[in-house]
Design a protein around this motif. Structure first.
Motif, PDB file in Angstrom:
ATOM      1  N   PRO A 178      75.869  38.176 -53.466  1.00 27.27           N
ATOM      2  CA  PRO A 178      76.618  39.210 -52.458  1.00 27.27           C
ATOM      3  C   PRO A 178      77.908  38.667 -52.084  1.00 27.27           C
ATOM      4  N   VAL A 179      77.985  37.404 -51.627  1.00 33.24           N
ATOM      5  CA  VAL A 179      79.249  36.835 -51.273  1.00 33.24           C
ATOM      6  C   VAL A 179      80.193  36.759 -52.665  1.00 33.24           C
ATOM      7  N   PHE A 180      79.855  36.560 -53.526  1.00 31.83           N
ATOM      8  CA  PHE A 180      80.583  36.336 -54.822  1.00 31.83           C
ATOM      9  C   PHE A 180      80.989  37.793 -55.300  1.00 31.83           C
ATOM     10  N   ARG A 181      80.416  38.781 -55.198  1.00 33.28           N
ATOM     11  CA  ARG A 181      80.575  40.065 -55.566  1.00 33.28           C
ATOM     12  C   ARG A 181      81.450  40.641 -54.360  1.00 33.28           C
ATOM     13  N   TYR A 182      81.565  40.217 -53.182  1.00 31.05           N
ATOM     14  CA  TYR A 182      82.434  40.853 -52.308  1.00 31.05           C
ATOM     15  C   TYR A 182      83.801  40.224 -52.869  1.00 31.05           C
ATOM     16  N   LEU A 183      83.877  38.952 -52.979  1.00 32.23           N
ATOM     17  CA  LEU A 183      85.192  38.363 -53.069  1.00 32.23           C
ATOM     18  C   LEU A 183      85.886  38.780 -54.510  1.00 32.23           C
ATOM     19  N   VAL A 184      85.501  39.097 -55.714  1.00 34.90           N
ATOM     20  CA  VAL A 184      85.837  39.204 -56.849  1.00 34.90           C
ATOM     21  C   VAL A 184      87.003  40.620 -56.837  1.00 34.90           C
ATOM     22  N   PRO A 185      86.455  41.661 -56.269  1.00 36.17           N
ATOM     23  CA  PRO A 185      87.271  42.884 -56.393  1.00 36.17           C
ATOM     24  C   PRO A 185      88.561  42.516 -55.103  1.00 36.17           C
ATOM     25  N   ARG A 186      88.573  41.760 -54.169  1.00 30.11           N
ATOM     26  CA  ARG A 186      89.491  41.637 -53.272  1.00 30.11           C
ATOM     27  C   ARG A 186      90.597  40.566 -53.667  1.00 30.11           C
ATOM     28  N   MET A 187      90.445  39.962 -54.844  1.00 27.73           N
ATOM     29  CA  MET A 187      91.190  38.638 -55.182  1.00 27.73           C
ATOM     30  C   MET A 187      92.638  39.426 -55.609  1.00 27.73           C
ATOM     31  N   ARG A 188      93.675  38.664 -55.502  1.00 24.18           N
ATOM     32  CA  ARG A 188      94.679  39.036 -56.424  1.00 24.18           C
ATOM     33  C   ARG A 188      94.597  38.601 -57.881  1.00 24.18           C
ATOM     34  N   ARG A 189      95.126  39.429 -58.773  1.00 29.05           N
ATOM     35  CA  ARG A 189      94.878  39.218 -60.279  1.00 29.05           C
ATOM     36  C   ARG A 189      95.540  38.216 -60.687  1.00 29.05           C
ATOM     37  N   SER A 190      95.020  37.085 -60.304  1.00 26.46           N
ATOM     38  CA  SER A 190      95.927  35.965 -61.126  1.00 26.46           C
ATOM     39  C   SER A 190      95.024  34.602 -60.883  1.00 26.46           C
ATOM     40  N   ALA A 191      95.179  33.614 -61.981  1.00 29.30           N
ATOM     41  CA  ALA A 191      94.259  32.602 -61.894  1.00 29.30           C
ATOM     42  C   ALA A 191      94.662  31.878 -61.018  1.00 29.30           C
ATOM     43  N   ALA A 192      95.889  31.773 -60.407  1.00 29.99           N
ATOM     44  CA  ALA A 192      96.377  30.721 -59.304  1.00 29.99           C
ATOM     45  C   ALA A 192      95.772  31.177 -58.170  1.00 29.99           C
ATOM     46  N   PHE A 193      95.583  32.382 -57.965  1.00 32.35           N
ATOM     47  CA  PHE A 193      94.976  32.835 -56.504  1.00 32.35           C
ATOM     48  C   PHE A 193      93.448  32.341 -56.729  1.00 32.35           C
ATOM     49  N   ALA A 194      92.824  32.275 -57.928  1.00 34.97           N
ATOM     50  CA  ALA A 194      91.318  31.981 -57.739  1.00 34.97           C
ATOM     51  C   ALA A 194      91.196  30.509 -57.441  1.00 34.97           C
ATOM     52  N   GLN A 195      92.489  29.795 -58.053  1.00 31.28           N
ATOM     53  CA  GLN A 195      92.270  28.185 -57.643  1.00 31.28           C
ATOM     54  C   GLN A 195      92.439  28.088 -56.003  1.00 31.28           C
TER      55      GLN A 195
END
Length: 234
Positions: free
Chosen positions: A176-193
């Motif tokens: 649930p926490v992971f699914r909450y995060l993914v659609p709210r992320m900015r679309r860049s690998a740098a943001f994931a890091q």
């Protein structure tokens, strides 16, 4: 309970071939990297920050017994000894631009490897032909590189990159926490890091597992809207 002061423990990313997440955004670059032979034994992997350039350089180095060195250290090496390895990867090679000793070192490395049919792999954000190189002969040689481009990740790859960044830090999120995060992320690998770094910092400071509250706070600290998905912007 007061927050603890987290210790800055080093992150040791998994850089093996099996750890590289293959998707539409990077499959072509991977195929070129793993090809039997590059044109002129020269290849440049380019792409945005945290898109996988370092990972691919290490994948190639492990498969071909090559050396990987940062461009900022290049001028400290004996170029003849370095070239004797036969296969060399120079990371963030665009960093030599405007640095006389760095440009000269890369120029001599290129020539030494070319003379022995050795392989030279460069990484950078843009194509070598666009780097502001001041040494004319080096600029000409860089323009001859075949370019393998890493594109911006789609949502599936973004989710996989976030998962890898978290695992590199020893973190496991509930579904649930992971699914909450993914659609709210900015679309860049740098943001994931950056998001993985922030979550790690908060979890250590609070001394507990990653909850939705921690995930939300990490998004806020990075300037993302925790109540809106990227799809809401369209």
């Amino acid at each position: 309970m007061a927050e603890q002061l987290p210790l800055p423990l080093p992150v040791r990313p998994a850089l093996g071939r099996a750890d590289f997440v293959v998707a539409r955004a990077n499959a072509a670059a991977l195929g070129m990297l793993e090809g039997a032979r590059w044109p002129g034994n020269r290849l440049a992997i380019i792409g945005p920050t945290a898109s996988g350039k370092t990972h691919l350089a290490h994948v190639w180095a492990a498969a071909r017994n090559a050396l990987v060195i940062p461009a900022t250290d290049l001028s400290r090496y004996d170029i003849g000894t370095l070239a004797s390895a036969g296969r060399v990867a120079v990371e963030d090679a665009n960093a030599v631009a405007g640095n006389r000793s760095g440009e000269a070192a890369l120029f001599h490395l290129y020539n030494r490897l070319a003379a022995t049919q050795g392989a030279l792999l460069l990484t950078g954000r843009t194509a070598p032909s666009t780097w502001p190189i001041t040494l004319p002969d080096l600029r000409t040689r860089l323009a001859s590189f075949t370019v393998a481009q890493l594109d911006a990740p789609d949502e599936a790859l973004l989710a996989a990159l976030l998962d890898k960044q978290l695992k590199d830090r020893g973190l496991t999120l509930t579904t649930p926490v992971f699914r909450y995060l993914v659609p709210r992320m900015r679309r860049s690998a740098a943001f994931a890091q950056a998001l993985a770094d922030e979550i790690d910092h908060l979890a250590l400071a609070k001394g507990r597992a990653v909850t939705r509250d921690i995930a939300k706070e990490a998004l806020i600290r990075l300037g993302a809207d925790p109540d809106r998905t990227e799809d809401d912007e369209t």
